[in-house]
Write an enzyme that holds these catalytic residues in place. Structure first.
Site, short mmCIF file in Angstrom:
data_model
loop_
_atom_site.label_atom_id
_atom_site.label_comp_id
_atom_site.label_asym_id
_atom_site.label_seq_id
_atom_site.Cartn_x
_atom_site.Cartn_y
_atom_site.Cartn_z
N TYR A 61 43.41 40.90 42.24
CA TYR A 61 44.38 39.78 42.27
C TYR A 61 45.75 40.09 42.42
CZ TYR A 61 40.20 36.97 40.23
OH TYR A 61 39.08 36.68 40.27
N HIS A 135 32.38 42.71 40.67
CA HIS A 135 32.99 41.70 41.33
C HIS A 135 32.04 41.08 42.33
CE1 HIS A 135 37.01 39.64 42.22
NE2 HIS A 135 36.04 38.88 42.17
#
Length: 314
Positions: A61, A135
């Protein structure tokens, strides 16, 4: 806000999670501004003030900047760390990393998992992650190698619990078979715009194994709210005027807006779906908590489901 257990662990987090992927205001750290940081910090504080205690991160992110900004909020807010659950994810490697010419890929090597975790801890300014997730599935995943990395991180006190994200049931089962600790969450895309998890066995597995499903993009990238702002390529075709019309009418009956009703639809499922709210607007963050007070009947739930899938049940 109501606190619920995460999987079979002792962790308890808020019934809604707050997703921190937007708090840097950009995907590119070179484009980050002090104004964007201030807005992100206000969003995190608004979520905390609204009762959110489960905060979701990932190392990609804004290339780690989101974690850094969150760490600054933690440092500036006495007692916050003791009251919240901090989750992060690893395994996505952008192209040209660590060397020019390297392709975008997934990496569940033990070395990368451990290095990524230690990087997240440094950026967040904490000693232990409450929850660490893989992820996106690595096609070269060796379950035994992942298990060894998880075991080391847990033994060293760097991670309390583990989970996965975007895993098919078969992939989760293969990894769980190798891991001595339970995998307590599977974070997948679930919304009225994306129904796959109801059909592919993901939620069935969650129910049977006591795994908590965390729903990313619970508003279909904004399609179920005020319209899309920044979506993935896979979400660009999410459209259903008939669904939105039904949502608006039913939302009015319950005294909420369509976004709140869409969250309530997820909360109604017996698997205990935890929607991840990603807005950076404080008023929308607060409004999202109204979903906890909406009780949908079976008939209402199925009316929305049928409209979302675009065809009646057989």
């Amino acid at each position: 806000m109501q606190q619920v257990p995460l999987g079979t662990s002792s962790l308890r987090g808020s019934r809604l999670a707050y997703g921190c992927w937007r708090i840097a205001g950009t995907w590119n750290p070179a484009e980050a501004t002090s104004t964007g940081e201030a807005e992100g910090r206000r969003a995190v504080q608004a979520a905390y003030d609204a009762g959110f205690t489960l905060f979701d991160h990932a190392d990609i992110y804004c290339q780690g900047l989101a974690e850094t900004l969150f760490g600054r909020v933690l440092k500036a807010t006495p007692g916050m760390r003791q009251r919240i659950i901090i989750a992060s994810k690893c395994g996505i490697r952008p192209k040209d990393t660590p060397t020019p010419g390297a392709p975008a890929r997934y990496d569940f090597s033990a070395e990368h998992i451990i290095q990524s975790c230690e990087g997240s801890l440094r950026r967040l300014g904490i000693e232990t992650l409450d929850l660490y997730q893989l992820h996106r599935p690595d096609y070269l995943m060796d379950p035994a190698e992942v298990a060894s990395a998880f075991t080391r991180l847990q033994r060293e006190g760097k991670v309390r619990e583990f989970g996965v994200s975007n895993f098919r049931p078969s992939q989760l089962s293969a990894l769980q078979h190798a891991c001595p600790m339970p995998l307590i969450v599977n974070q997948v895309e679930i919304s009225l715009s994306h129904l796959d998890s109801l059909e592919d066995g993901t939620l069935d597995q969650a129910l049977s194994e006591g795994i908590t499903p965390m729903a990313w993009s619970p508003l279909g990238g904004g399609h179920l709210a005020d319209g899309p702002k920044r979506v993935l390529p896979s979400q660009e075709g999410y459209r259903s005027e008939s669904l939105l019309t039904l949502l608006d009418g039913m939302a009015s009956d319950h005294g909420v807006d369509r976004a709140t009703l869409s969250l309530a639809w997820l909360l109604r499922h017996p698997a205990g779906i935890v929607p991840i709210v990603g807005s950076t607007h404080p008023e929308r963050i607060q409004t999202s908590t109204r979903a906890l007070g909406v009780q949908l009947s079976r008939e209402e739930w199925y009316r929305l489901f049928t409209a979302a899938r675009g065809r009646p049940l057989a």
